[in-house]
Design an enzyme around this catalytic site. Sequence first.
Site, PDB file in Angstrom:
ATOM      1  N   LYS A   1       0.854  -1.197   0.000  1.00 56.05           N
ATOM      2  CA  LYS A   1       0.000   0.000   0.000  1.00 56.05           C
ATOM      3  C   LYS A   1       0.888   1.246   0.000  1.00 56.05           C
ATOM      4  O   LYS A   1       1.900   1.286   0.716  1.00 56.05           O
ATOM      5  CB  LYS A   1      -0.888  -0.037   1.239  1.00 56.05           C
TER       6      LYS A   1
ATOM      7  N   SER B   1      -9.622   1.455   2.764  1.00 61.27           N
ATOM      8  CA  SER B   1      -8.800   2.216   1.868  1.00 61.27           C
ATOM      9  C   SER B   1      -7.705   1.412   1.169  1.00 61.27           C
ATOM     10  O   SER B   1      -7.099   1.909   0.223  1.00 61.27           O
ATOM     11  CB  SER B   1      -8.158   3.376   2.633  1.00 61.27           C
TER      12      SER B   1
ATOM     13  N   SER C   1      -9.677  -0.838   6.985  1.00 61.19           N
ATOM     14  CA  SER C   1      -9.130  -0.689   5.636  1.00 61.19           C
ATOM     15  C   SER C   1      -8.428  -1.909   5.050  1.00 61.19           C
ATOM     16  O   SER C   1      -8.179  -1.950   3.849  1.00 61.19           O
ATOM     17  CB  SER C   1      -8.170   0.493   5.580  1.00 61.19           C
TER      18      SER C   1
HETATM   19  N1  GLN Z   1     -13.088   3.838   6.252  1.00 60.57           N
HETATM   20  C1  GLN Z   1     -12.423   4.186   7.468  1.00 60.57           C
HETATM   21  C2  GLN Z   1     -12.018   5.635   7.434  1.00 60.57           C
HETATM   22  O1  GLN Z   1     -12.269   6.230   6.467  1.00 60.57           O
HETATM   23  C3  GLN Z   1     -11.256   3.291   7.700  1.00 60.57           C
HETATM   24  C4  GLN Z   1     -10.027   3.716   7.019  1.00 60.57           C
HETATM   25  C5  GLN Z   1      -8.831   2.902   7.398  1.00 60.57           C
HETATM   26  O2  GLN Z   1      -8.938   1.864   8.044  1.00 60.57           O
HETATM   27  N2  GLN Z   1      -7.657   3.418   7.045  1.00 60.57           N
HETATM   28  O3  GLN Z   1     -11.481   6.159   8.343  1.00 60.57           O
END
Ligand code: GLN
Length: 478
Positions: free
Chosen positions: A78, A153, A177
């Site tokens: 990532k 994400s 994410s």
């Molecule tokens: N969807 C969640 C957020 O927007 C989780 C994001 C993540 O785990 N980095 O914060």
Amino acid sequence: MALYTLDSRQVAAGVKGREFSAEEYIYQLLERIEKVEPKVNAFVSVSKEALDEARVIDKKIRDGEQVGALAGVAVSIKDNICTKGIKTTCASKMLETFVPPYDATVVKRLRDVGAIVIGKVNLDEFAMGSTTEFSRYGATRNPWDVSRVPGGSSGGSAASVAALECTVSLGSDTGGSVRCPASFCSTVGLKPTYGLISRYGLVSYANSIEQIGPIGRTVSDVVLVLNAIAGADENDHTTVGGKPAHSLRQRKGLRVGFVREFIEGAEPRVAKVIHKAADTLAKQGCGCEETSLASVQYALASYYTIAMAEASSNLARYDNVRYGFDLDPEGYEWNSYFAKARSNFGEEVKRRVIVGSYVLSSGYYGKYYLKAQQVRSLIKRELKALFKKYDILIGPTMPILPFEIGEKIADPLRMYLVDINTVVANLAGMPAMSVPAGFTDGLPVGLQIMADEFQEQTMLDAAYLFEQAAKVQRSPDL
Ligand code: GLN
């Protein structure tokens, strides 16, 4: 032979046994990337060194030298995890030219056991989102249906694994994410206990709740990567413990709690697949019963308050002075330069920095941030009590199916709601994973399995038992 379909254990065994070379395998993957990337858009950059690194592994093997457990295995990373000499952009204009001078601990540890970084993969800017649409490099697409989101994400991570563009990947999980895209792309994704994996070299979003986690096509893939990267690191003093050695075990008789609040809000088609998954576990000799985690109702509010507060503080460092993009300071005084540079954050990031600064501001701190921390303790206490009765808790990872690209992006609150089942584990610092549970109308559904702190082995036992019984795995048509 299509080497890109193999799992990591098979790749390492094949390379070490000289059934095929790491070079051949990486070459096939690069061809595959070229073929499917126009449809999937998982990669931000593809490594130019991967083939050379493969040749080095092959030579070591020919020379009879020791190579590690992931010899030759291609991993995508990532793009918020630092890779020495390879751009790490966080899918943001603010870091579009940033080339880290060091490898994150997890990357170093993967390289130490012979893994090959094949490229950096897409994400929502600074990991803020659940769809991988908030990226400077365009949306990543779900390999099972390219009109839909892959989740986020870490959408590039899960999509690259599902689309057979790499064998395993590393994502980061602040509120789901790793598990959300794992679920949407029918892959296995694991968020470990807070402190099991070093965050050194992970670009911080909300440090008190986030962890790096592996994504693979099988439970075995995830175990191999986890063992390579987990364990104490002197560069991250929140890490604990020695070197864990997780394994694939046949274990029956697990006590399973099926969390009512996780399934209640789920779309009926998703709920149906998850009920079937619970039956599968029961048929394998698990004691499965319904249970309740009442504090789930406060989880999202608590999560978004804490995440945004920490984000506002973490992102204050992006002033475009130490690193950033080309913006001439001539004609600006400090404040206007800072404001001009920071206007280049995307909409979602700006929204979070503003809300995060507000909840931390004097007068509101007690009302929001402190309350959110209290909820966090409540959730943890409730979970601790449940884990006295159950080895694992289950439910759908995501309450809905992968939705169309563009469907939710304009409505942040609707977007935040989809994280309802995943944020709980982050707030409590406990491990959780998503395993493919099945398909409905051609779209994947993920089963979330949670366990008590540092009980990753129990969680993996359940995941492996389910994987072997349910036999969900297949590949998308691309
Ligand atoms: N969807 C969640 C957020 O927007 C989780 C994001 C993540 O785990 N980095 O914060």
